[in-house]
Design a protein around this motif. Structure first.
Motif, PDB file in Angstrom:
ATOM      1  N   GLN A 119      -8.561  -5.154  -5.352  1.00  0.00           N
ATOM      2  CA  GLN A 119      -7.732  -3.952  -5.211  1.00  0.00           C
ATOM      3  C   GLN A 119      -6.291  -4.381  -4.952  1.00  0.00           C
ATOM      4  O   GLN A 119      -5.877  -4.493  -3.796  1.00  0.00           O
ATOM      5  CB  GLN A 119      -8.228  -3.059  -4.071  1.00  0.00           C
ATOM      6  CG  GLN A 119      -9.610  -2.454  -4.302  1.00  0.00           C
ATOM      7  CD  GLN A 119      -9.942  -1.395  -3.269  1.00  0.00           C
ATOM      8  OE1 GLN A 119      -9.166  -0.473  -3.049  1.00  0.00           O
ATOM      9  NE2 GLN A 119     -11.081  -1.534  -2.636  1.00  0.00           N
ATOM     10  N   ALA A 121      -3.545  -2.770  -5.322  1.00  0.00           N
ATOM     11  CA  ALA A 121      -2.721  -1.722  -4.699  1.00  0.00           C
ATOM     12  C   ALA A 121      -2.939  -1.657  -3.196  1.00  0.00           C
ATOM     13  O   ALA A 121      -2.041  -1.232  -2.457  1.00  0.00           O
ATOM     14  CB  ALA A 121      -3.045  -0.365  -5.329  1.00  0.00           C
ATOM     15  N   ALA A 122      -4.132  -2.078  -2.701  1.00  0.00           N
ATOM     16  CA  ALA A 122      -4.389  -2.024  -1.260  1.00  0.00           C
ATOM     17  C   ALA A 122      -3.541  -3.040  -0.498  1.00  0.00           C
ATOM     18  O   ALA A 122      -3.310  -2.865   0.697  1.00  0.00           O
ATOM     19  CB  ALA A 122      -5.874  -2.261  -0.988  1.00  0.00           C
ATOM     20  N   LEU A 124      -0.433  -3.499  -0.819  1.00  0.00           N
ATOM     21  CA  LEU A 124       0.888  -2.944  -0.559  1.00  0.00           C
ATOM     22  C   LEU A 124       0.884  -1.960   0.604  1.00  0.00           C
ATOM     23  O   LEU A 124       1.950  -1.580   1.084  1.00  0.00           O
ATOM     24  CB  LEU A 124       1.411  -2.234  -1.818  1.00  0.00           C
ATOM     25  CG  LEU A 124       1.498  -3.107  -3.072  1.00  0.00           C
ATOM     26  CD1 LEU A 124       1.965  -2.271  -4.249  1.00  0.00           C
ATOM     27  CD2 LEU A 124       2.441  -4.270  -2.845  1.00  0.00           C
ATOM     28  N   ARG A 125      -0.281  -1.521   1.040  1.00  0.00           N
ATOM     29  CA  ARG A 125      -0.317  -0.572   2.147  1.00  0.00           C
ATOM     30  C   ARG A 125      -0.030  -1.293   3.450  1.00  0.00           C
ATOM     31  O   ARG A 125      -0.460  -2.427   3.656  1.00  0.00           O
ATOM     32  CB  ARG A 125      -1.694   0.098   2.228  1.00  0.00           C
ATOM     33  CG  ARG A 125      -2.123   0.792   0.929  1.00  0.00           C
ATOM     34  CD  ARG A 125      -3.384   1.588   1.143  1.00  0.00           C
ATOM     35  NE  ARG A 125      -3.970   2.008  -0.125  1.00  0.00           N
ATOM     36  CZ  ARG A 125      -5.185   1.719  -0.520  1.00  0.00           C
ATOM     37  NH1 ARG A 125      -5.980   1.014   0.265  1.00  0.00           N
ATOM     38  NH2 ARG A 125      -5.645   2.144  -1.680  1.00  0.00           N
ATOM     39  N   PRO A 126       0.684  -0.670   4.389  1.00  0.00           N
ATOM     40  CA  PRO A 126       0.925  -1.323   5.692  1.00  0.00           C
ATOM     41  C   PRO A 126      -0.360  -1.450   6.485  1.00  0.00           C
ATOM     42  O   PRO A 126      -1.206  -0.548   6.496  1.00  0.00           O
ATOM     43  CB  PRO A 126       1.919  -0.370   6.382  1.00  0.00           C
ATOM     44  CG  PRO A 126       1.709   0.950   5.706  1.00  0.00           C
ATOM     45  CD  PRO A 126       1.313   0.642   4.285  1.00  0.00           C
ATOM     46  N   ARG A 127      -0.518  -2.590   7.121  1.00  0.00           N
ATOM     47  CA  ARG A 127      -1.710  -2.853   7.900  1.00  0.00           C
ATOM     48  C   ARG A 127      -1.451  -2.509   9.370  1.00  0.00           C
ATOM     49  O   ARG A 127      -0.482  -2.968   9.963  1.00  0.00           O
ATOM     50  CB  ARG A 127      -2.124  -4.320   7.775  1.00  0.00           C
ATOM     51  CG  ARG A 127      -2.325  -4.736   6.317  1.00  0.00           C
ATOM     52  CD  ARG A 127      -2.746  -6.175   6.222  1.00  0.00           C
ATOM     53  NE  ARG A 127      -2.870  -6.590   4.838  1.00  0.00           N
ATOM     54  CZ  ARG A 127      -3.240  -7.806   4.464  1.00  0.00           C
ATOM     55  NH1 ARG A 127      -3.504  -8.727   5.366  1.00  0.00           N
ATOM     56  NH2 ARG A 127      -3.339  -8.113   3.189  1.00  0.00           N
ATOM     57  N   THR A 182      -6.014  -9.114  12.446  1.00  0.00           N
ATOM     58  CA  THR A 182      -5.024  -8.222  11.863  1.00  0.00           C
ATOM     59  C   THR A 182      -3.663  -8.489  12.474  1.00  0.00           C
ATOM     60  O   THR A 182      -3.539  -8.552  13.698  1.00  0.00           O
ATOM     61  CB  THR A 182      -5.432  -6.765  12.114  1.00  0.00           C
ATOM     62  OG1 THR A 182      -6.760  -6.583  11.649  1.00  0.00           O
ATOM     63  CG2 THR A 182      -4.496  -5.811  11.376  1.00  0.00           C
ATOM     64  N   PRO A 189       5.878  -6.620   6.626  1.00  0.00           N
ATOM     65  CA  PRO A 189       4.762  -6.232   5.766  1.00  0.00           C
ATOM     66  C   PRO A 189       4.488  -7.273   4.706  1.00  0.00           C
ATOM     67  O   PRO A 189       5.346  -8.065   4.330  1.00  0.00           O
ATOM     68  CB  PRO A 189       5.253  -4.909   5.139  1.00  0.00           C
ATOM     69  CG  PRO A 189       6.747  -5.000   5.205  1.00  0.00           C
ATOM     70  CD  PRO A 189       7.048  -5.779   6.463  1.00  0.00           C
TER      71      PRO A 189
END
Length: 344
Positions: A119, A121-122, A124-127, A182, A189
């Motif tokens: 994935q 695109a995942a 690029l999401r902020p963790r 995490t 990011p």
């Protein structure tokens, strides 16, 4: 003999809920219990990736960790050739599914590590860091006897407080608790190595135009484009395409490019299969445009700087040769003549 009927298929169709579609595919979904790989629809129904790239991505995703997925290794395992596999890998890398990262080994050498992400695109999401688990309540301590109230001292800085004692059972649980991998939210990011497919693309350069268009340039350019299909049958252009590309060919001719050189540039090493001939010719005419020929005066060798040489002179006193801009005496004679005048 009658046509053999697949009773298992007929029974499975009768068990499907709802009415069956009149046309199109009918899915019989049987739940997998072992040896299966989960593939997202963003990959299976990707609007840009080719079918070969999608199939290769599914094959790579199903391989165990540590399997070689280089071009040579995949060619030895799959029926496709090296060129087709290399093109599919480039597609996956351009869309972020495949990434190559350089890492330093313990022995100091640099190695390239291939990473496949199911994935992209995942990434690029902020963790967001997960909250720590709540600790069990500590046993209450017996209240200490209250000391007598001392006199109020002068205000001082409060000393650092020692951490409260933790019961042994709670301390044991903290030592064996899994570490949270995490990153904290204050860190930068994650930035992927490959931009996402939705990233804005740089504007394409415009089609070249001649500075001084003439009917003769337009005639030769139109004839050259119309004659390309004799040398490459794939380059069949419409009249609109020829009118749109003729100014670019005229710009090449204006820069004194020979028609044979232009024809060779446009017809050499064509991709197979060629789906959009006009787009390929527009790209080559724009990107491979040669510079104008330099002026003959620019090619002339630069003039060497003139070196002034001091001529030889004959000394009037000792008749020795020495370098000087004007006739006279040499250095030794001038020194002796000065001493003689001083003594007199």
């Amino acid at each position: 003999m009658d046509t053999p009927q697949n009773t298992a298929l007929a029974r499975a169709l009768t068990e499907l809920p709802g009415p069956l579609p009149v046309r199109g595919v009918i899915h019989i979904a049987i739940r997998h219990t072992d040896r299966f790989t989960v593939v997202g629809n963003h990959l299976a129904q990707h609007p840009t990736l080719s079918t070969t790239a999608v199939g290769l991505a599914v094959r790579i995703q199903s391989l165990p960790q540590g399997t070689e997925i280089g071009i040579k290794a995949l060619t030895a395992r799959l029926p496709e050739g090296e060129k087709l596999i290399a093109a599919a890998l480039r597609e996956l890398e351009a869309h972020g599914y495949l990434q190559r990262a350089r890492t330093r080994l313990p022995n100091g050498r640099i190695a390239t590590r291939t990473v496949f992400c199911n994935q992209p695109a995942a990434l690029l999401r902020p963790r967001v860091a997960a909250p720590p688990p709540p600790l069990p309540p500590a046993a209450p301590e017996p209240p200490a006897p209250e000391p007598p109230a001392p006199e109020a001292p002068a205000p001082e800085a409060a000393p650092p407080q020692a951490p409260a004692p933790v019961p042994p059972d709670v301390q044991h649980e903290e030592e064996h608790a899994p570490q949270d991998l995490t990153p904290p939210p204050h860190q930068a990011p994650f930035i992927p190595l490959v931009p996402p497919p939705t990233a804005p693309k740089p504007p394409r350069p415009p089609l070249p135009q001649p500075h001084h268009p003439t009917p003769e340039l337009d005639r030769v350019a139109t004839a050259l484009l119309s004659d390309l299909r004799r040398h490459a049958p794939q380059l069949v252009l419409s009249e609109n395409d020829i009118r749109r590309l003729a100014p670019a060919v005229a710009a090449w001719l204006e820069r004194e490019a020979a028609p044979d050189a232009i024809r060779h540039t446009l017809t050499h090493d064509l991709p197979q299969p060629l789906r959009h001939p006009a787009k390929l010719l527009k790209h080559r005419l724009t990107v491979l445009l040669p510079p104008p020929l330099p002026d003959p005066h620019d090619l002339a060798a630069p003039a060497r700087p003139r070196v002034i040489v001091t001529p030889f002179q004959t000394c009037d006193g000792c008749e020795r040769a020495f370098r000087a801009p004007t006739p006279g005496r040499c250095r030794d004679c001038r020194s002796e003549h000065g001493l003689t005048q001083a003594a007199a």
